[in-house]
Write an enzyme that holds these catalytic residues in place. Structure first.
Site, PDB file in Angstrom:
ATOM      1  N   ARG A  27      -7.040  10.147   2.212  1.00 26.26           N
ATOM      2  CA  ARG A  27      -6.684   9.159   1.195  1.00 26.26           C
ATOM      3  C   ARG A  27      -7.524   9.311  -0.066  1.00 26.26           C
ATOM      4  NH1 ARG A  27      -7.564   3.706   4.263  1.00 26.26           N
ATOM      5  NH2 ARG A  27      -6.593   2.795   2.398  1.00 26.26           N
TER       6      ARG A  27
ATOM      7  N   LYS B 196      -9.964   0.849  -5.014  1.00 27.22           N
ATOM      8  CA  LYS B 196     -10.492   0.451  -3.711  1.00 27.22           C
ATOM      9  C   LYS B 196     -11.266   1.615  -3.103  1.00 27.22           C
ATOM     10  CE  LYS B 196      -6.164   1.274  -1.173  1.00 27.22           C
ATOM     11  NZ  LYS B 196      -5.049   0.634  -0.473  1.00 27.22           N
ATOM     12  N   HIS B 197     -12.301   1.279  -2.273  1.00 25.57           N
ATOM     13  CA  HIS B 197     -12.753  -0.012  -1.775  1.00 25.57           C
ATOM     14  C   HIS B 197     -14.188  -0.185  -2.268  1.00 25.57           C
ATOM     15  CE1 HIS B 197      -9.768   1.642   1.052  1.00 25.57           C
ATOM     16  NE2 HIS B 197      -9.367   0.393   1.259  1.00 25.57           N
TER      17      HIS B 197
ATOM     18  N   HIS C 145     -11.302  -1.404   9.998  1.00 25.35           N
ATOM     19  CA  HIS C 145     -10.185  -2.042  10.691  1.00 25.35           C
ATOM     20  C   HIS C 145     -10.564  -2.374  12.133  1.00 25.35           C
ATOM     21  CE1 HIS C 145      -8.169   0.204   7.434  1.00 25.35           C
ATOM     22  NE2 HIS C 145      -7.297  -0.777   7.473  1.00 25.35           N
TER      23      HIS C 145
ATOM     24  N   ARG D 260       3.932   2.846   2.965  1.00 23.68           N
ATOM     25  CA  ARG D 260       4.704   1.892   3.774  1.00 23.68           C
ATOM     26  C   ARG D 260       6.206   2.116   3.651  1.00 23.68           C
ATOM     27  NH1 ARG D 260       0.071   1.076   6.368  1.00 23.68           N
ATOM     28  NH2 ARG D 260      -1.372  -0.292   5.274  1.00 23.68           N
TER      29      ARG D 260
ATOM     30  N   ASP E 140     -10.429  -7.310   0.983  1.00 28.33           N
ATOM     31  CA  ASP E 140      -9.616  -6.568   1.931  1.00 28.33           C
ATOM     32  C   ASP E 140      -9.064  -7.586   2.943  1.00 28.33           C
ATOM     33  OD1 ASP E 140      -8.375  -4.420   3.210  1.00 28.33           O
ATOM     34  OD2 ASP E 140     -10.156  -3.157   3.161  1.00 28.33           O
TER      35      ASP E 140
ATOM     36  N   ASP F  79       0.870  -1.181   0.000  1.00 27.46           N
ATOM     37  CA  ASP F  79       0.000   0.000   0.000  1.00 27.46           C
ATOM     38  C   ASP F  79       0.904   1.227   0.000  1.00 27.46           C
ATOM     39  OD1 ASP F  79      -2.716  -1.129   0.266  1.00 27.46           O
ATOM     40  OD2 ASP F  79      -1.963  -1.883   2.175  1.00 27.46           O
TER      41      ASP F  79
END
Length: 338
Positions: free
Chosen positions: A133, A163-164, A176, A68, A247, A60
């Protein structure tokens, strides 16, 4: 098939058999797997030395709060910064979206990574997990910038993953941590959230990631477990023929299906081609849940393999890249992002 996570900067001995399992299509890397560009390149090489050249390696690398690999990589601004530019100069924002995507993509290919799970084409309508995002709250703007981003990714040599699906931006819950429920009708979702997906699919994206969101007026199951969303709407109505990806099965909202094994099977039964098992502690159970016989990697997943990429030496000696990096990193100051 599965895409799995590994624990550290190097492969552990107990992780190597995972990479040889016929059901494992690749590895999704995180910040825990990154120390330097040299270490990353070595890790990618070791993954393929153990599991085979066919294995996919992903990350990601959206920019903003979700990037990341940072030290040694261009610090990418969030997509919301590009959306803010659009309100003043649409043509400039479209150029910035393409350049942002190209820089991200070319740096990944120079490191041995096949693709990023990007772009986010959810709408910026208040969801805490999406936030900066997303490009914009307006479906038309999100769609236009999403298409530009897909073009830039392709020019940089990597596949695009929307996504998503069918849209995570208009619910309050962070999947999450908790289950997320979107009470709107299908007509409302079609009018707003589906537009960026539909228009980006026309730009020939290779994959779509499903949301762990439940839309009870469409189906009682979260979208990633739903044949209605995957087979009827995504594939049937929108004509998408690429890879459908779940996911992460470790997310709280994925728990609707039960155990890790039941989550894997529910995604596969609904029509997902690739299931994400991002945390090493669930990989054994996820592999055990896969069908006993797994065929060779399907063409939809093989299409996610990155094109032949530049070296880092070639990238850093590229005046075009210097211009792109200067333009996109200026957005940090212009938009007050870090």
């Amino acid at each position: 098939m599965l895409m799995i996570g590994v624990a550290a900067l190097e492969l552990a001995e107990h992780e190597k058999p995972w990479l040889r399992a016929p059901c494992v299509a690749g590895v999704l890397l995180f910040a825990r797997n990154y120390q330097s560009r040299e270490q990353l390149i070595a890790l990618c090489e070791s993954i393929r030395d153990v599991g085979g050249d066919h294995l996919l390696i992903a990350v990601d690398q959206e920019g903003g709060p979700v990037q990341r690999f940072r030290d040694g990589f261009t610090r990418l601004p969030p997509l919301a910064a590009i959306g803010a530019v659009y309100e003043q100069d649409a043509d400039e924002a479209i150029r910035l979206a393409e350049e942002h995507a190209w820089v991200m993509a070319s740096e990944l290919r120079a490191s041995g990574v096949d693709f990023s799970f990007a772009p986010v084409v959810d709408l910026a309508r208040g969801n805490a997990a999406i936030g900066l995002r997303a490009f914009h709250a307006d479906p038309a703007i999100a769609a236009e910038l999403g298409q530009a981003y897909v073009r830039g990714m392709h020019l940089g040599g990597i596949a695009a993953v929307l996504k998503h699906f069918p849209g995570h931006g208009s619910v309050t819950g962070d999947t999450h941590k908790v289950a997320a429920i979107d009470p709107r009708s299908l007509d409302q979702i079609r009018h707003d959230d589906l537009r960026p997906f539909a228009e980006c699919i026309e730009a020939r994206v290779e994959a779509v990631m499903m949301a762990h969101v439940t839309y009870p007026r469409v189906d009682s199951q979260p979208a990633g477990y739903s044949k209605i969303w995957i087979e009827q709407i995504l594939r049937g109505e929108l004509g998408f023929a690429g890879a459908v990806i779940s996911d992460d099965i470790s997310m709280a909202a994925a728990g609707a299906a039960g155990s890790v094994g039941k989550r894997v099977r529910a995604h596969l039964d609904a029509g997902c081609d690739l299931v994400l098992a991002c945390f090493p502690d669930v990989v054994d159970e996820a592999i055990a849940a896969m069908p006993a016989r797994t065929d060779a990697m399907p063409a939809t997943l093989a299409a996610l393999r990155g094109a032949i990429g530049p070296t880092w030496a070639g990238l850093t000696d590229n005046p075009q890249r210097d211009r792109f990096v200067a333009r996109i990193t200026a957005l940090h100051a212009d938009q007050g992002t870090a």
